[in-house]
Scaffold this motif. Structure first.
Motif, PDB file in Angstrom:
ATOM      1  N   ILE A 220       0.839  -1.205   0.000  1.00 62.52           N
ATOM      2  CA  ILE A 220       0.000   0.000   0.000  1.00 62.52           C
ATOM      3  C   ILE A 220       0.876   1.259   0.000  1.00 62.52           C
ATOM      4  O   ILE A 220       0.651   2.194  -0.770  1.00 62.52           O
ATOM      5  N   ASN A 223       2.455   1.791  -3.402  1.00 62.09           N
ATOM      6  CA  ASN A 223       1.513   2.215  -4.437  1.00 62.09           C
ATOM      7  C   ASN A 223       1.052   3.653  -4.259  1.00 62.09           C
ATOM      8  O   ASN A 223       0.720   4.330  -5.229  1.00 62.09           O
ATOM      9  N   LEU A 224       1.019   4.127  -3.019  1.00 63.69           N
ATOM     10  CA  LEU A 224       0.556   5.488  -2.760  1.00 63.69           C
ATOM     11  C   LEU A 224       1.532   6.543  -3.284  1.00 63.69           C
ATOM     12  O   LEU A 224       1.135   7.688  -3.509  1.00 63.69           O
ATOM     13  N   GLU A 225       2.785   6.156  -3.478  1.00 68.05           N
ATOM     14  CA  GLU A 225       3.763   7.145  -3.956  1.00 68.05           C
ATOM     15  C   GLU A 225       3.899   7.157  -5.469  1.00 68.05           C
ATOM     16  O   GLU A 225       4.648   7.931  -6.024  1.00 68.05           O
ATOM     17  N   THR A 227       1.709   7.052  -9.260  1.00 67.62           N
ATOM     18  CA  THR A 227       0.424   7.188  -9.953  1.00 67.62           C
ATOM     19  C   THR A 227       0.474   6.331 -11.207  1.00 67.62           C
ATOM     20  O   THR A 227       1.298   6.551 -12.087  1.00 67.62           O
ATOM     21  N   PRO A 388      -9.863   4.433  -8.823  1.00 66.71           N
ATOM     22  CA  PRO A 388      -8.632   5.034  -8.291  1.00 66.71           C
ATOM     23  C   PRO A 388      -8.116   4.265  -7.081  1.00 66.71           C
ATOM     24  O   PRO A 388      -8.903   3.786  -6.254  1.00 66.71           O
ATOM     25  N   TYR A 389      -6.798   4.175  -6.977  1.00 64.26           N
ATOM     26  CA  TYR A 389      -6.212   3.440  -5.848  1.00 64.26           C
ATOM     27  C   TYR A 389      -6.494   4.129  -4.521  1.00 64.26           C
ATOM     28  O   TYR A 389      -6.563   3.480  -3.481  1.00 64.26           O
ATOM     29  N   THR A 390      -6.689   5.444  -4.555  1.00 70.08           N
ATOM     30  CA  THR A 390      -7.000   6.178  -3.318  1.00 70.08           C
ATOM     31  C   THR A 390      -8.347   5.749  -2.735  1.00 70.08           C
ATOM     32  O   THR A 390      -8.611   5.956  -1.555  1.00 70.08           O
ATOM     33  N   VAL A 391      -9.199   5.149  -3.578  1.00 71.90           N
ATOM     34  CA  VAL A 391     -10.472   4.607  -3.094  1.00 71.90           C
ATOM     35  C   VAL A 391     -10.273   3.192  -2.552  1.00 71.90           C
ATOM     36  O   VAL A 391     -10.904   2.788  -1.565  1.00 71.90           O
ATOM     37  N   PHE A 393      -7.361   1.717  -1.301  1.00 65.36           N
ATOM     38  CA  PHE A 393      -6.440   1.411  -0.213  1.00 65.36           C
ATOM     39  C   PHE A 393      -7.040   1.520   1.186  1.00 65.36           C
ATOM     40  O   PHE A 393      -6.671   0.733   2.067  1.00 65.36           O
ATOM     41  N   PRO A 394      -7.975   2.458   1.479  1.00 65.15           N
ATOM     42  CA  PRO A 394      -8.540   2.467   2.843  1.00 65.15           C
ATOM     43  C   PRO A 394      -9.283   1.169   3.175  1.00 65.15           C
ATOM     44  O   PRO A 394      -9.198   0.666   4.302  1.00 65.15           O
TER      45      PRO A 394
END
Length: 502
Positions: A220, A223-225, A227, A388-391, A393-394
């Protein structure tokens, strides 16, 4: 032959129960999903699902986890072909020609070639596993502690050679895993070791927390760093069925890929990845028109896909027969067996025949389900790529935390998970591969146990490892393997083979 048919019949009777078929379906569906979505992977998924297996029977849980593993090999090819982004590292080679086929309007035949080659390879590999498992189990039952010690040393040595990156860094990771595996209470003396005065570590580090941290949380953070641009070549795939010429071109590569994958999958380390690269190199070398490769050759899809699927399934052989993991996923499978109260090793075949043969038989059922699942749902997988990965990962983070906590209902395990998550992220930034550390962590306690038992039996005489032919042979091969790993030519080839992963 009759014994093999009888054993497969026993396995099918277990695998074909509605409950096990349901969880085989769930496993293959999840596997395809994590294969399609880049940045999750089967290792992290299986690590996060380990707590759920506590509520399932041993055979059901292993059938589901196995489905996730080989399902991910299928799913990875979908993104490799449609968006030139392999969901799995073993599908990296598939992207070379699969994506070009999609750009030429032949995404359908490329996806069908991947699915059908994988199904063929999976079917053959299941037979290979079923045929080799009994004789290997019979041999392993004759092993004593010196032989098991030699076997595990060889397994760790082979994982060092086949892991990507620096040999010295890989050795450091294996050694660190062995040390982490020793945390807890000494079985012989009752003394506390490496616990830093924390009573929560008296039983050692929680395997699930370590695995989820190293592969789930660290993934995680990585991947957050970054795009990832996900643009599919095509949103609707038509004309799935390959032509007669396509079938003719596929048959040879699929057969050769199956043979390569079945052989290389048994090797500790990255057998399925090596198999796909080796298959592609072989097909290009023997082709009369090698210039077609990289420009949409269907052979460049069929061969590697058959190889990585066969390799994924034959990697179960050392895990089932010897209790030695061939890769991080098999280490997690062993972890699943341990938390179910099953001691991995050759005795599983004799003491748990329903589990042993049910798992083998479920591989063929799972491969059939994957063909049925993958081709009709291609449109759904394409749409999922736009999430989107931002959706994502939480939800992944919450699921991982709940799962780790549920194993022992202990908040300390969450701290362990978080610590190993950060540690795994730091390792990746420093170009250390965490997979060998997990293998060392799993094998460390077993290695120590057999070492101590052998020394006790021999009254402290170290020569017991060298006077017994099998253990001496295994240790000699391990030494040769390590020496070979340091040869300059081999080091260069390792970098070339694994360059597609980076």
């Amino acid at each position: 032959m009759m014994d093999l048919i009888g054993n497969l019949g026993l396995g099918l009777s277990a695998a074909l129960t509605p409950y096990n078929i349901l969880f085989c379906f769930v496993g293959t569906l999840l596997g395809t999903l994590v294969g399609v979505l880049p940045g999750i992977g089967p290792t992290a998924t299986i690590a996060m699902l380990l707590p759920i297996t506590l509520s399932l029977s041993p055979e059901t849980s292993l059938i589901m986890l196995a489905g996730i593993y080989y399902g991910a090999q299928y799913g990875g090819s979908t993104t490799a072909i449609l968006i030139n982004l392999p969901g799995e590292s073993s599908s990296a080679v598939t992207a070379l020609d699969g994506y070009q086929m999609a750009r030429q309007g032949r995404a359908g035949p490329a996806l069908a070639a991947a699915a059908l080659s994988s199904f063929f390879a999976g079917t053959i590999a299941t037979v290979v596993v079923a045929a080799l498992a009994p004789p290997l189990t019979s041999i392993a039952l004759k092993f004593g502690s010196p032989e098991y010690f030699g076997l595990m040393v060889l397994g760790l040595a082979a994982s060092i050679v086949l892991a990507r990156g620096s040999v010295l860094k890989t050795i450091a990771m294996v050694s660190m895993g062995l040390v982490f595996g020793l945390v807890g209470t000494d079985i012989n003396t009752g003394a506390m070791r490496f616990t830093l005065g924390r009573p929560e570590l008296a039983d050692g580090l929680n395997f699930v927390a370590v695995a989820v941290g190293l592969f789930g949380i660290a993934e995680i953070l990585r991947n957050l760093e970054t795009t990832i641009e996900r643009t599919a070549v095509i949103s609707r795939v038509a004309g799935l069925w390959p032509s007669r010429a396509d079938f003719k071109a596929m048959i040879g590569p699929a057969c050769r890929g199956t043979l390569l994958g079945s052989a290389l999958g048994v090797l500790p380390g990255g057998g399925a990845i090596l198999a796909s690269f080796a298959s592609y190199a072989l097909e290009k070398k023997i082709s009369k028109t090698p210039e077609r490769f990289g420009n949409g050759a269907i052979e460049g899809v069929a061969g590697p896909e058959a190889a990585n699927n066969a390799g994924a399934q034959t990697s179960f052989i050392p895990m089932l027969t010897l209790g030695v993991p061939a890769n991080p996923v098999m280490a997690l499978m062993i972890g699943a067996m341990i938390i179910q109260g099953i001691v991995p090793g050759p005795q599983v075949a004799t003491e748990q025949p329903v589990l042993f043969w049910g798992l083998i038989a479920s591989m063929w059922i799972g491969n059939l389900l994957l063909v049925i699942l993958n081709l009709p749902l291609i449109g759904l997988w394409v749409k999922l790529l736009t999430v989107p990965y931002t959706v994502l990962f939480p939800a992944i983070l919450a699921f991982a935390s709940i799962g780790v906590y549920s194993v022992n209902s202990n908040t300390f395990d969450l701290y362990v998970m978080a610590a190993f998550g950060v540690f795994g992220y730091v390792l990746s930034k420093l170009d250390f591969e965490p997979a060998p550390m997990l293998l060392g962590f799993v094998l460390g306690p077993l290695l120590e146990e057999h070492l101590r038992r052998a020394m006790t039996i021999s009254h402290g005489d170290v020569s017991v490892f060298f006077t017994r032919p099998i253990s001496a042979g295994l240790l000699t091969v391990a030494l040769i393997v390590l020496i070979v790993a340091f040869l300059p030519n081999i080091a260069r080839r390792r970098k070339q083979v694994f360059v597609e992963e980076d």
